[in-house]
Structure formats: C-alpha cells, structure tokens
Write an enzyme that holds these catalytic residues in place. Structure first.
Site, PDB file in Angstrom:
ATOM      1  CG  HIS A  82      -1.811   1.347   1.440  1.00 17.84           C
ATOM      2  ND1 HIS A  82      -2.945   1.387   0.591  1.00 17.84           N
ATOM      3  CD2 HIS A  82      -1.610   2.445   1.814  1.00 17.84           C
ATOM      4  CE1 HIS A  82      -3.462   2.573   0.733  1.00 17.84           C
ATOM      5  NE2 HIS A  82      -2.725   3.175   1.622  1.00 17.84           N
ATOM      6  CG  ASP A 161     -12.092   4.111   5.371  1.00 16.55           C
ATOM      7  OD1 ASP A 161     -11.779   4.778   6.345  1.00 16.55           O
ATOM      8  OD2 ASP A 161     -11.774   3.944   4.223  1.00 16.55           O
ATOM      9  NE  ARG A 168     -10.443  10.692   9.252  1.00  9.33           N
ATOM     10  CZ  ARG A 168      -9.565   9.842   8.469  1.00  9.33           C
ATOM     11  NH1 ARG A 168      -9.821   8.575   7.981  1.00  9.33           N
ATOM     12  NH2 ARG A 168      -8.327  10.111   8.343  1.00  9.33           N
ATOM     13  CB  SER A 183      -8.676   5.145   7.283  1.00 11.15           C
ATOM     14  OG  SER A 183      -8.958   5.392   5.852  1.00 11.15           O
ATOM     15  CE  LYS A 187      -9.233   2.610   3.469  1.00 13.49           C
ATOM     16  NZ  LYS A 187      -9.374   3.919   2.687  1.00 13.49           N
TER      17      LYS A 187
END
Ligand code: URA
Ligand code: CA
Length: 441
Positions: A82, A161, A168, A183, A187
């Site tokens: 990621h 999320d 947010r 968050s 995921k």
C-alpha cells in the site's frame, strides 16, 4: 452504554476499550449513532490521540463493520503493498508483475485516482481492452492460473471507513494519525493479505509533509498490522517530486513497461526494487530484502518480469501486444514543451502542482464523477539536481485538440510554478528515508 459518555471519556484523555469502540463503530454504521456524535468523537481522537492498543481495536472494529475477503485458496503467502499516495507513483504497475515473476502470488485490489493523485485501475484501463471488473472468485482464479491479478474493490469492505472518511473530510479530522492508520489498515486487512509492505510518503507531494509525522504513522500502521497477525513493514519515502517522469494514465503504463525492460527512470526502479525486495522477504521468497532486490533485478534482466506483465494483460482481456509496441497505447494529439527561462539547478519540483497540472489536462478527476482521458498527462524532463539553461525543456504536456488553450495555458503555468530553480548546485534527493519493522525495530 451511551455515545455521550464515550465522547466525554475520550475528550478528557482516557482510553476507550474494545466494548466501547465496538459499540461506537457498529452504532455509527447501523445509524443509531448520528454523524454529529461520530464527528465529536473524531475531533476528540484528533486532539487526544490513541494508544497502540486502541488503534488496533479501532481497526478491528472497522473491519468487522463489513465483509472480508479470504485468499486462502491461493497457495503461498499473499503479500500486499500500500502506498499513502503520490503523484506519478507508477509502482503498482511495475511491482505486480515483477514480484509475481519472482514467484510470490499477487492478488491486488486497487483504487481509482482522485484530485492530484492517480489510481492504478485508471492506469491499467488505458491498455486497450483491459478489464479490472473481476469478482473475488475470478481474482482468485486468475492468481492461481497466472500468479497475478489486479481488480477494483468489490463487495462491502469496511463500510465504516466509507462513512467515516466522508465525515472526516468535512470536519477537519482527516489528518489524525490513528484515524488514518485505522482507515488504511482496516481496508488492507479486510482485503485478505497475509503480510503487508507499506510505502509511507513524506514531503511536499504527500499528505504528510513532515518526516516525523510520516514516521509516526508508519510505526502505528506497522504495530496495527503485526497486532492483527499480518507481518507488516513500512518504508518511509520522499515525495518531494513526482516519481519517475510520467504523470498520466497511458504515459505511466508506458513508463512501467520501460521499467520492466530495465530502461525506466532510476528513482522508479530503485523504489520498486526496495518495495518488491521487502515483499519477497515477507512472502518467504528471499531471506533478506536486499537478496529480494537481487532476485528482482534478475527478473528484469532475463525478461521474465516483462513477460509476466504480458500474461497479466492477456489474462484480464487487454491487448498484450502493447508490451512490444507502445504505439498501441492511446496517444494525445498535441504536445507543448514548457521551457526554462533561466539558468541554474532545479532545487524543487512541487509534486502537488505537477499533479494538478496533469489533472487540468484531463488525466485526473476533479470530482469523483469526472471522466478522465487515458491519453493525456505530462512528463517531467528535469528533476531536482538537474542543471538547466534558458530554453531547455523542463516538461512536456500531452493533450487533446479539444482541450481549450486556456486550460493548456493554466497547466503550463502550474508546471512553471512547480519548478524552483536556484543558482547553487543541488544534490539528488534521498528517496528511501527509513525502514520501520515490527517489534520496535
Ligand atoms: N488514505 C486512506 O485510505 N485513509 C485515510 O484516512 C487517509 C489516506
Ligand atoms: Ca511516474
């Protein structure tokens, strides 16, 4: 339990336990806790922070709000990567086939671009015929058959999320480290990876501009991942300028193909070898990450990485001849060179402005529903440390005839403003800033 009491407890600086965070997150998702109470709790978390244990509990509560994917039918250790997002970050396009060529299975769920950052799905879809619409069963079958697949998000992963992120965004609580960590990690874990390599960007083009904040986020995510039983490492990397040269969808596919041929920009190749080296280590295919790098370098040199990209494209119904013939990729009709007006050295190249310039030409989305043009974008021809003279090309814009001169002019101005040219010699910036491993290493 009452939401009010939990907000008060967090506001006053106390820790929330598992029952309390489960109650809050599940109540928010089922509608029994309203937006304004979730917003108040988010703001309290923003100011008070969370302990390592609380951040893990929050992440697990978020995972439990929806479906999770099991990749157990794919043999071997599934490592995912990621990146916290950047400009012209072409790494996934290179890494998916490269790591698969070294024998580690890659089952990747990716996203689309928004604002000045691009998305892997949009890039892959610029290959004629390529589809990212795979069901989970198709994704698993493709990885079993050819070792690699890249698909869009399917199913109802982490609905908490989706709701919380939108909240947010409008309540000035995006940049809370435990909320970011929860968050991202919820995921990634819900998507089924056994192990994770995180590329945490720091600098002007990243959403964490500050290195110490990026390090803290990296540490928090590594602790959450390991706490949840997924071996996790983070690499903190500089995003002070775009990665590689190309920013734009088909342009980045071309750059990825060049990199897989061993002809790519050195910074992009370096970062892919480091991230991929760690992926091989976590997948059990290399003893250490630098041994992984050597294996990957060989896969580039012997052509197996490029061949794996061909196989991936064919398996997802794209025209795999693009790998040999780059002119099969969509091309923009028009180009404009942005030239330097002075002499000196490139001291800065603001990635965010470059990303916005590419978006202005149609390479990115201004809103979630904007249409993008796969052919357009830009290449940066000079990067930090390069010497320039008046009249030398700094960057090239690629666009369609239909794009009005005003927009092109605006993009050119942004690119010019992104370049900071100084008199004194500047060193090439360091790309890899830190490694963060589990157990406080
Ligand atoms: N990316 C995410 O997915 N979540 C955040 O909170 C920030 C960046
Ligand atoms: Ca790039």
């Amino acid at each position: 339990m009452r939401a009010y009491d939990l907000i008060l407890k967090k506001r006053n600086g106390y820790e929330l336990d598992k029952a309390e965070l489960d109650y809050f997150i599940s109540g928010y998702v089922d509608g029994s806790i309203p937006d304004y109470q979730m917003a108040a709790l988010s703001m309290a978390i923003y100011f008070r922070g969370m302990t390592e244990e609380e951040a893990l509990i929050l992440t697990e509560a978020m995972i439990n709000s929806g479906d999770t994917i099991s990749l157990a039918e794919i043999p071997g250790i599934k490592v995912d990567k990621h990146s916290t997002g950047g400009v012209g970050d072409t790494t996934t396009l290179v890494l998916a086939p490269l790591v698969a060529a070294a024998g580690a299975p890659v089952a990747k769920l990716s996203g689309r671009g928004l604002g000045h950052t691009g998305g892997t799905l949009d890039k892959l879809e610029s290959i004629p015929g390529f589809t990212v619409d795979l069901t989970i069963t198709e994704l698993i079958r493709a990885v079993r058959d050819v070792g690699v697949a890249v698909a869009g998000q399917t199913g109802n992963l982490v609905p908490a999320d989706k709701m919380l992120y939108a909240l947010r965004d409008v309540t000035a609580t995006v940049d809370s480290l435990p909320l970011i960590a929860g968050s991202i990690m919820s995921k990634k874990i819900a998507a089924g990876a056994d192990a994770l390599v995180l590329d945490v960007k720091s600098g002007d083009g990243a959403f964490l501009k500050d290195l110490s904040q990026a390090r803290k986020l990296a540490r928090m995510m590594v602790d959450i991942g390991n706490g949840a039983g997924r071996e996790t490492v983070a690499i903190v990397t500089a995003m002070d300028q775009p990665l590689g040269r190309a920013v734009g969808n088909a342009l980045e596919v071309e750059e990825a193909i060049l990199t897989l041929r061993g002809e790519g920009p050195p910074d992009l190749e370096d970062l892919c070898l480091v991230l991929g080296g760690w992926m091989l280590k976590l997948a059990g295919k290399a003893a250490e990450y630098d041994e992984g790098k050597v294996i990957l370098k060989k896969c580039i040199e012997n052509g197996s990485a490029l061949h794996k990209f061909k196989t991936l494209i064919r398996s997802q119904r794209g025209n795999d001849k693009v790998v040999e013939n780059l002119s099969l990729l969509p091309r923009a009709e028009e180009r404009l060179e942005v030239k330097s007006e002075c002499s000196g050295y490139v001291a800065g190249l603001q990635a965010e402005k470059i990303g916005i310039a590419a978006m202005t030409l149609g390479a990115g989305r201004i809103t979630k529903d904007s249409l993008i043009d796969p052919a357009v974008g830009l290449t940066v021809e000079k990067k930090i440390g390069d010497k320039v003279e008046p009249g030398v090309t700094l960057a090239v814009l690629y666009f369609k005839k239909a794009t009005g001169p005003d927009l092109v002019q605006h993009a050119a101005e942004l690119v010019k403003a992104a370049y900071n040219i100084g008199n004194s010699k500047v060193d090439e910036p360091t790309l890899i800033l830190d490694f963060i491993e589990g157990d406080g290493k």
